[in-house]
Design a protein around this motif. Structure first.
Motif, PDB file in Angstrom:
ATOM      1  N   PHE A  95      -2.882   9.558   7.587  1.00  0.00           N
ATOM      2  CA  PHE A  95      -2.538   8.172   7.877  1.00  0.00           C
ATOM      3  C   PHE A  95      -3.219   7.270   6.853  1.00  0.00           C
ATOM      4  CE2 PHE A  95      -2.414  10.213  12.129  1.00  0.00           C
ATOM      5  CZ  PHE A  95      -1.096   9.933  12.469  1.00  0.00           C
ATOM      6  N   PHE A  96      -2.520   6.175   6.500  1.00  0.00           N
ATOM      7  CA  PHE A  96      -3.025   5.260   5.490  1.00  0.00           C
ATOM      8  C   PHE A  96      -3.087   3.830   6.045  1.00  0.00           C
ATOM      9  CE2 PHE A  96      -0.854   8.782   3.504  1.00  0.00           C
ATOM     10  CZ  PHE A  96      -1.769   9.228   2.578  1.00  0.00           C
ATOM     11  N   LEU A  97      -4.268   3.306   6.086  1.00  0.00           N
ATOM     12  CA  LEU A  97      -4.505   1.911   6.446  1.00  0.00           C
ATOM     13  C   LEU A  97      -4.180   1.616   7.912  1.00  0.00           C
ATOM     14  CD1 LEU A  97      -3.451   0.251   3.124  1.00  0.00           C
ATOM     15  CD2 LEU A  97      -5.582   1.373   3.734  1.00  0.00           C
ATOM     16  N   ILE A  98      -4.051   0.328   8.246  1.00  0.00           N
ATOM     17  CA  ILE A  98      -4.060  -0.089   9.652  1.00  0.00           C
ATOM     18  C   ILE A  98      -2.641  -0.295  10.183  1.00  0.00           C
ATOM     19  CG2 ILE A  98      -4.750  -1.912  11.253  1.00  0.00           C
ATOM     20  CD1 ILE A  98      -7.185  -2.395   9.503  1.00  0.00           C
ATOM     21  N   TYR A 106      -7.668  10.083   7.514  1.00  0.00           N
ATOM     22  CA  TYR A 106      -7.348   8.660   7.525  1.00  0.00           C
ATOM     23  C   TYR A 106      -8.022   7.976   6.344  1.00  0.00           C
ATOM     24  CZ  TYR A 106      -7.519   3.734   8.930  1.00  0.00           C
ATOM     25  OH  TYR A 106      -7.426   2.372   8.941  1.00  0.00           O
ATOM     26  N   LEU A 107      -7.247   7.216   5.566  1.00  0.00           N
ATOM     27  CA  LEU A 107      -7.786   6.434   4.459  1.00  0.00           C
ATOM     28  C   LEU A 107      -8.248   5.090   5.004  1.00  0.00           C
ATOM     29  CD1 LEU A 107      -8.284   6.151   1.401  1.00  0.00           C
ATOM     30  CD2 LEU A 107      -5.996   5.162   1.217  1.00  0.00           C
ATOM     31  N   MET A 108      -9.562   4.872   5.022  1.00  0.00           N
ATOM     32  CA  MET A 108     -10.158   3.668   5.584  1.00  0.00           C
ATOM     33  C   MET A 108     -10.499   2.706   4.444  1.00  0.00           C
ATOM     34  SD  MET A 108     -13.452   3.413   8.168  1.00  0.00           S
ATOM     35  CE  MET A 108     -12.727   4.512   9.399  1.00  0.00           C
ATOM     36  N   HIS A 109      -9.673   1.689   4.277  1.00  0.00           N
ATOM     37  CA  HIS A 109      -9.787   0.790   3.129  1.00  0.00           C
ATOM     38  C   HIS A 109     -10.974  -0.165   3.263  1.00  0.00           C
ATOM     39  CE1 HIS A 109      -8.084  -1.127  -0.437  1.00  0.00           C
ATOM     40  NE2 HIS A 109      -8.352  -2.290   0.118  1.00  0.00           N
ATOM     41  N   GLU A 110     -11.053  -0.878   4.354  1.00  0.00           N
ATOM     42  CA  GLU A 110     -12.138  -1.835   4.616  1.00  0.00           C
ATOM     43  C   GLU A 110     -12.765  -1.473   5.953  1.00  0.00           C
ATOM     44  OE1 GLU A 110     -13.591  -4.314   3.143  1.00  0.00           O
ATOM     45  OE2 GLU A 110     -12.298  -5.059   1.547  1.00  0.00           O
ATOM     46  N   VAL A 166       0.810  -1.215   0.000  1.00  0.00           N
ATOM     47  CA  VAL A 166       0.000   0.000   0.000  1.00  0.00           C
ATOM     48  C   VAL A 166       0.847   1.272   0.000  1.00  0.00           C
ATOM     49  CG1 VAL A 166      -2.054  -1.046   0.988  1.00  0.00           C
ATOM     50  CG2 VAL A 166      -0.258  -0.250   2.511  1.00  0.00           C
ATOM     51  N   HIS A 167       2.111   1.165  -0.383  1.00  0.00           N
ATOM     52  CA  HIS A 167       2.934   2.364  -0.514  1.00  0.00           C
ATOM     53  C   HIS A 167       2.378   3.318  -1.561  1.00  0.00           C
ATOM     54  CE1 HIS A 167       6.892   0.556   1.316  1.00  0.00           C
ATOM     55  NE2 HIS A 167       5.952   0.776   2.207  1.00  0.00           N
ATOM     56  N   HIS A 168       1.632   2.753  -2.534  1.00  0.00           N
ATOM     57  CA  HIS A 168       1.074   3.596  -3.582  1.00  0.00           C
ATOM     58  C   HIS A 168       0.163   4.676  -3.016  1.00  0.00           C
ATOM     59  CE1 HIS A 168      -3.051   1.892  -3.507  1.00  0.00           C
ATOM     60  NE2 HIS A 168      -2.443   0.785  -3.126  1.00  0.00           N
ATOM     61  N   CYS A 169      -0.457   4.419  -1.876  1.00  0.00           N
ATOM     62  CA  CYS A 169      -1.352   5.417  -1.284  1.00  0.00           C
ATOM     63  C   CYS A 169      -0.587   6.682  -0.914  1.00  0.00           C
ATOM     64  CB  CYS A 169      -2.035   4.839  -0.046  1.00  0.00           C
ATOM     65  SG  CYS A 169      -3.120   3.440  -0.375  1.00  0.00           S
ATOM     66  N   SER A 170       0.411   6.535  -0.060  1.00  0.00           N
ATOM     67  CA  SER A 170       1.163   7.714   0.387  1.00  0.00           C
ATOM     68  C   SER A 170       1.976   8.320  -0.757  1.00  0.00           C
ATOM     69  CB  SER A 170       2.079   7.345   1.552  1.00  0.00           C
ATOM     70  OG  SER A 170       2.958   6.285   1.203  1.00  0.00           O
TER      71      SER A 170
END
Length: 350
Positions: free
Chosen positions: A69-72, A98-102, A14-18
């Motif tokens: 912040f990205f993910l858990i 915060y990016l909440m994926h699931e 998930v590095h693509h997010c940041s």
């Protein structure tokens, strides 16, 4: 003065997010976002955390700090709680996104204990955070059940765009092999809800109806499931797939197969589109937003007649039709998932 902190997740998947957020925020030097000071932090270390806390304490009334912040990650939650407590006590201008994926898993998708822990994590972040970013309509609807709806923002998953010369070189190689051998790829870590058996069924059907006219590639690992791959039919790259290996596999594949039985959204779909891949997708509600697009082929992976019809459509395409769909996939990615899209959307959110 507005200072933005971006934290890169530990999980390389998930590095693509940041990375895309950082690129989007610094894309145009004249834009509002680019005029901010943007700091990209690779981990939540004690030193970095202390400097951020110290900066927040010393913030004056005209200054603001935004933290993404990205993910858990547990250290994300701990830091967010500390920052929020300080901002409340000292009346500082702090905004936590915060990016909440699931937001929460459906019953039976994963281990019940893990599903409950994920829900608790998101419940707390939904309270602590100011802006909760949801990457799909499905995620948005799930988050509405337990997060203040005024905090929720729809924001598509994003990846960095590929240089045009790489896309052109990949296309040239793919066109060269189109008439003789079409390549089908199943990419990413597979769980029960991602239905890898659907990929096997598709491969067997194509091998029966169009023998020696296709190549099947499986890149990634299986988790909590046992999949019996036919080593004579499917080329396997088991285990963790690095970014360079993923780029290699996407570059040599005409089609990416998404046989998921359940999903909230898919990073594989988004990344595949950045490479101009044509998609073969299980017909489930999550992916209904892709219906009607020329580069997406829907089928029912539990229905052989549905798959046969889909496969016939794939093998009926000529090379010019394939090329047109390739570029249409990339155009769709640019408009809906690229750093240019993200830069424009973040300006509206911020």
């Amino acid at each position: 003065m507005h200072i933005i902190y971006l934290f890169r997740p530990k999980n390389p998947r998930v590095h693509h997010c940041s990375e895309s957020f950082y690129k989007a925020m610094t894309l145009n030097i004249d834009s509002d976002i680019a005029s901010y000071s943007v700091k990209y932090l690779y981990s939540v270390t004690l030193r970095e955390s202390w400097l951020l806390i110290k900066q927040l304490v010393n913030l004056n009334k005209q200054e603001e700090i935004s933290v993404f912040f990205f993910l858990i990650q547990l250290d994300y939650l701990v830091l967010a709680l500390i920052l929020r407590t300080i901002s409340k006590l000292l009346n500082k201008n702090l905004e936590i996104s915060y990016l909440m994926h699931e937001p929460k898993f459906e019953k039976g998708r994963i281990n019940p204990l893990k599903a409950y822990i994920v829900f608790l994590y998101h419940l707390v972040f939904g309270y602590v955070g100011d802006k909760i970013l949801l990457p799909s309509n499905e995620a948005f609807l799930k988050a509405q059940d337990f997060v203040n709806n005024d905090k929720l923002y729809k924001l598509n998953l994003s990846f960095l765009s590929l240089p045009k010369d790489i896309l052109q070189n990949n296309l040239a190689q793919l066109k060269f092999s189109w008439d003789n051998e079409k390549s089908f790829l199943l990419l990413g870590r597979a769980d029960r809800d991602k239905n890898p058996q659907g990929f096997l069924s598709l491969a067997n059907l194509i091998n029966k109806d169009y023998p020696k006219q296709a190549r099947f590639i499986r890149g990634g690992s299986e988790r909590n499931i046992q999949v019996n791959y036919d080593e004579k039919l499917i080329i396997r790259f088991p285990g963790f797939i690095s970014n360079s290996a993923k780029s290699f596999l996407l570059g040599l594949s005409h089609f990416v197969v998404i046989p998921y039985s359940f999903s909230t959204q898919s990073g594989v779909v988004t990344e595949a589109l950045s490479y101009g891949k044509l998609l073969i997708i299980n017909d489930i509600p999550t992916f209904s937003y892709l219906k009607g697009l020329s580069f997406v082929f829907f089928t029912d992976f539990n229905d052989e007649s549905s798959m046969s019809k889909c496969v016939h459509n794939l093998f009926s395409m000529d090379i010019n039709d394939y090329e047109n769909r390739y570029w249409e996939a990339i155009r769709y990615f640019q408009e809906n998932h690229s750093e240019a899209y993200l830069s424009k959307t973040l300006q509206e959110i911020l």
